[in-house]
Enzyme design. Structure first.
Site, mmCIF file in Angstrom:
data_model
loop_
_atom_site.group_PDB
_atom_site.id
_atom_site.type_symbol
_atom_site.label_atom_id
_atom_site.label_comp_id
_atom_site.label_asym_id
_atom_site.label_seq_id
_atom_site.Cartn_x
_atom_site.Cartn_y
_atom_site.Cartn_z
ATOM 1 N N GLY A 50 0.780 -1.230 0.000
ATOM 2 C CA GLY A 50 0.000 0.000 0.000
ATOM 3 C C GLY A 50 0.813 1.282 0.000
ATOM 4 N N HIS A 91 0.382 2.201 -13.122
ATOM 5 C CA HIS A 91 1.191 1.095 -13.650
ATOM 6 C C HIS A 91 2.651 1.537 -13.697
ATOM 7 C CE1 HIS A 91 2.029 -2.541 -15.916
ATOM 8 N NE2 HIS A 91 2.784 -1.805 -16.713
ATOM 9 N N ASN A 117 1.340 3.299 -2.460
ATOM 10 C CA ASN A 117 0.595 4.351 -3.164
ATOM 11 C C ASN A 117 -0.610 4.825 -2.354
ATOM 12 O OD1 ASN A 117 1.834 5.049 -5.749
ATOM 13 N ND2 ASN A 117 1.601 2.881 -6.228
#
Length: 216
Positions: free
Chosen positions: A15, A113, A17
């Site tokens: 986690g 991505h 991000n």
């Protein structure tokens, strides 16, 4: 009272991000945004602990806990409906969303991505594999992409990209860390802020950012 953009974050791992978004909200560099829930397909994901520390509802919904993938998708969709999100953020979520869910939330699902799409994306390109492939190909630049999700894999409208250099002595781990720190940590909060500010629009299947009028 200012309307807040309601966000649900879907994540499978640590986690990082998610933490970037939480930090931005706490530091008020990301405004007009509220994370209303975090969902993981992995009950052991540290992302769930990050959410709980921030007093955000955190749920584990794993395909392994349901008799079929279809039943899992039904539970996931029902849970999302309960949260009533304006935006879903896939922050390292390693589950393919069903087409009907993608269509239901069209242009409201954001993914990050770790490459410059269309390079090193699509089926099989996730996590460290992306960086292994980039180094094996000998590219001099890599980076990250924030895009909206469509029915394909990493094929939806691109919103933002940021490049980082690839050095001759890079390992996949070193490159991954550089991209996380220098690209992902910048791009995802920036993208969410643009959406919260109503500056993102779509034309001919592509995403664009509306310029802020200059003050004269």
């Amino acid at each position: 009272m200012e309307k807040m953009l309601r966000i649900v974050v879907l994540v499978s791992g640590s986690g990082s991000n998610l933490q970037n978004l939480l930090d931005g909200i706490a530091e008020k560099t990301l405004t007009g945004v509220r994370i209303v829930g975090v969902i993981s397909n992995n009950a052991g994901a540290y992302a769930l602990e990050r959410a709980r520390k921030a007093d955000i509802p955190a749920l584990a919904i794993s395909p392994k806990d349901f008799p079929s993938r279809e039943v899992f998708y039904q539970r996931l969709e029902a849970t999302l409906e309960d949260f009533q999100p304006d935006l879903m953020v896939l922050a390292g979520f390693l589950v393919v969303l069903p087409e009907n869910l993608v269509k239901k939330y069209e242009n409201r699902i954001l993914n990050i991505h770790p490459s410059l799409i269309p390079a090193f994306c699509g089926s099989g390109n996730y996590g460290r594999k992306v960086h292994e492939n980039a180094i094996a190909r000998g590219v001099k630049l890599s980076g990250a992409t924030v895009h909206f999700v469509d029915a394909g894999t990493d094929t939806g409208p691109i919103l933002l990209q940021k490049s980082v250099p690839v050095f001759p002595d890079d390992t996949p781990e070193i490159l991954q860390k550089r991209i996380q720190q220098d690209a992902e940590a910048v791009l995802l909060p920036q993208a969410v802020q643009l959406i919260a500010d109503g500056r993102v629009f779509f034309r001919d299947g592509n995403a664009y950012v509306r310029e802020v009028p200059s003050r004269k």
